[in-house]
Scaffold this motif. Structure first.
Motif, PDB file in Angstrom:
ATOM      1  N   PHE A  18     -50.590   1.060  -0.009  1.00 15.05           N
ATOM      2  CA  PHE A  18     -49.804   2.187   0.483  1.00 15.05           C
ATOM      3  C   PHE A  18     -48.396   1.757   0.901  1.00 15.05           C
ATOM      4  O   PHE A  18     -47.450   2.524   0.775  1.00 15.05           O
ATOM      5  N   ALA A  19     -48.254   0.529   1.373  1.00 14.98           N
ATOM      6  CA  ALA A  19     -46.944   0.044   1.801  1.00 14.98           C
ATOM      7  C   ALA A  19     -46.029  -0.245   0.616  1.00 14.98           C
ATOM      8  O   ALA A  19     -44.809  -0.162   0.738  1.00 14.98           O
ATOM      9  N   THR A  20     -46.598  -0.564  -0.557  1.00 14.73           N
ATOM     10  CA  THR A  20     -45.775  -0.957  -1.704  1.00 14.73           C
ATOM     11  C   THR A  20     -45.853   0.004  -2.889  1.00 14.73           C
ATOM     12  O   THR A  20     -45.190  -0.208  -3.889  1.00 14.73           O
ATOM     13  N   ARG A  21     -46.616   1.062  -2.800  1.00 15.76           N
ATOM     14  CA  ARG A  21     -46.817   1.931  -3.961  1.00 15.76           C
ATOM     15  C   ARG A  21     -45.528   2.577  -4.448  1.00 15.76           C
ATOM     16  O   ARG A  21     -45.401   2.913  -5.608  1.00 15.76           O
ATOM     17  N   ASN A  22     -44.552   2.773  -3.574  1.00 17.03           N
ATOM     18  CA  ASN A  22     -43.282   3.366  -3.970  1.00 17.03           C
ATOM     19  C   ASN A  22     -42.187   2.328  -4.198  1.00 17.03           C
ATOM     20  O   ASN A  22     -41.021   2.679  -4.339  1.00 17.03           O
ATOM     21  N   ALA A  23     -42.574   1.043  -4.227  1.00 19.09           N
ATOM     22  CA  ALA A  23     -41.608  -0.033  -4.439  1.00 19.09           C
ATOM     23  C   ALA A  23     -41.006   0.080  -5.842  1.00 19.09           C
ATOM     24  O   ALA A  23     -41.713   0.399  -6.796  1.00 19.09           O
ATOM     25  N   PRO A  24     -39.723  -0.152  -5.988  1.00 16.52           N
ATOM     26  CA  PRO A  24     -39.048   0.037  -7.268  1.00 16.52           C
ATOM     27  C   PRO A  24     -39.689  -0.717  -8.431  1.00 16.52           C
ATOM     28  O   PRO A  24     -39.773  -0.190  -9.533  1.00 16.52           O
ATOM     29  N   LEU A  25     -40.130  -1.951  -8.209  1.00 17.64           N
ATOM     30  CA  LEU A  25     -40.681  -2.719  -9.321  1.00 17.64           C
ATOM     31  C   LEU A  25     -42.060  -2.236  -9.750  1.00 17.64           C
ATOM     32  O   LEU A  25     -42.573  -2.666 -10.778  1.00 17.64           O
ATOM     33  N   TYR A  66     -30.864  -2.732 -11.358  1.00 18.05           N
ATOM     34  CA  TYR A  66     -31.446  -3.091 -10.055  1.00 18.05           C
ATOM     35  C   TYR A  66     -32.215  -4.380 -10.256  1.00 18.05           C
ATOM     36  O   TYR A  66     -33.014  -4.497 -11.186  1.00 18.05           O
ATOM     37  N   TRP A  67     -31.971  -5.374  -9.417  1.00 20.10           N
ATOM     38  CA  TRP A  67     -32.664  -6.657  -9.493  1.00 20.10           C
ATOM     39  C   TRP A  67     -33.449  -6.873  -8.217  1.00 20.10           C
ATOM     40  O   TRP A  67     -32.974  -6.552  -7.120  1.00 20.10           O
ATOM     41  N   ALA A 114     -35.586  -7.041 -13.387  1.00 21.79           N
ATOM     42  CA  ALA A 114     -34.505  -6.054 -13.396  1.00 21.79           C
ATOM     43  C   ALA A 114     -35.020  -4.730 -13.920  1.00 21.79           C
ATOM     44  O   ALA A 114     -35.869  -4.690 -14.807  1.00 21.79           O
ATOM     45  N   LEU A 115     -34.483  -3.668 -13.360  1.00 23.96           N
ATOM     46  CA  LEU A 115     -34.719  -2.329 -13.867  1.00 23.96           C
ATOM     47  C   LEU A 115     -33.413  -1.827 -14.476  1.00 23.96           C
ATOM     48  O   LEU A 115     -32.344  -1.996 -13.882  1.00 23.96           O
ATOM     49  N   CYS A 116     -33.503  -1.243 -15.642  1.00 21.46           N
ATOM     50  CA  CYS A 116     -32.360  -0.617 -16.294  1.00 21.46           C
ATOM     51  C   CYS A 116     -32.484   0.883 -16.015  1.00 21.46           C
ATOM     52  O   CYS A 116     -33.490   1.503 -16.375  1.00 21.46           O
ATOM     53  N   LEU A 117     -31.479   1.426 -15.352  1.00 19.47           N
ATOM     54  CA  LEU A 117     -31.565   2.788 -14.825  1.00 19.47           C
ATOM     55  C   LEU A 117     -30.497   3.698 -15.418  1.00 19.47           C
ATOM     56  O   LEU A 117     -29.410   3.242 -15.788  1.00 19.47           O
ATOM     57  N   LYS A 118     -30.817   4.971 -15.450  1.00 20.08           N
ATOM     58  CA  LYS A 118     -29.861   5.995 -15.871  1.00 20.08           C
ATOM     59  C   LYS A 118     -29.695   6.974 -14.712  1.00 20.08           C
ATOM     60  O   LYS A 118     -30.677   7.500 -14.202  1.00 20.08           O
TER      61      LYS A 118
END
Length: 99
Positions: A15-22, A82-83, A93-97
């Motif tokens: 629950f603490a990490t479910r919304n983490a970007p990676l 985002y790194w 890294a995430l490639c975002l739009k």
């Protein structure tokens, strides 16, 4: 009793990490909570700031933040990167739009 405690810790960690970007998948959306803080949100909400176009692993932060980087070239609609990782080591890294 130990099994219940370990299970409780695992559930709390989820629950603490479910919304983490990676944890985002391609097509998921992210909300920018702070200068370098993102969280997964539903794409149909007003909080959705970015859509994830792609993920690239094992990259140093310097390569991802370089304005001439080729990290996200395979996703030409990329507007932001985002790194996340440990400084001095490779991360993801995430490639975002921008939405």
């Amino acid at each position: 009793m130990l099994v219940v405690l370990c299970g409780g810790i695992g559930v709390a960690a989820y629950f603490a990490t479910r919304n983490a970007p990676l944890n985002a998948k391609v097509g998921d959306c992210l909300h920018q909570k702070g200068e370098n803080e993102l969280a997964i949100v539903k794409c149909d909400t007003a909080d959705a700031d970015f859509e994830v176009l792609g993920k690239v692993g094992d990259k140093p932060q310097s390569e991802v933040n370089d304005p001439f980087t080729k990290v996200c070239d395979q996703w030409p609609d990329t507007t932001n990167t985002y790194w996340e990782g440990t400084e001095g080591k490779n991360g993801s890294a995430l490639c975002l739009k921008k939405k």
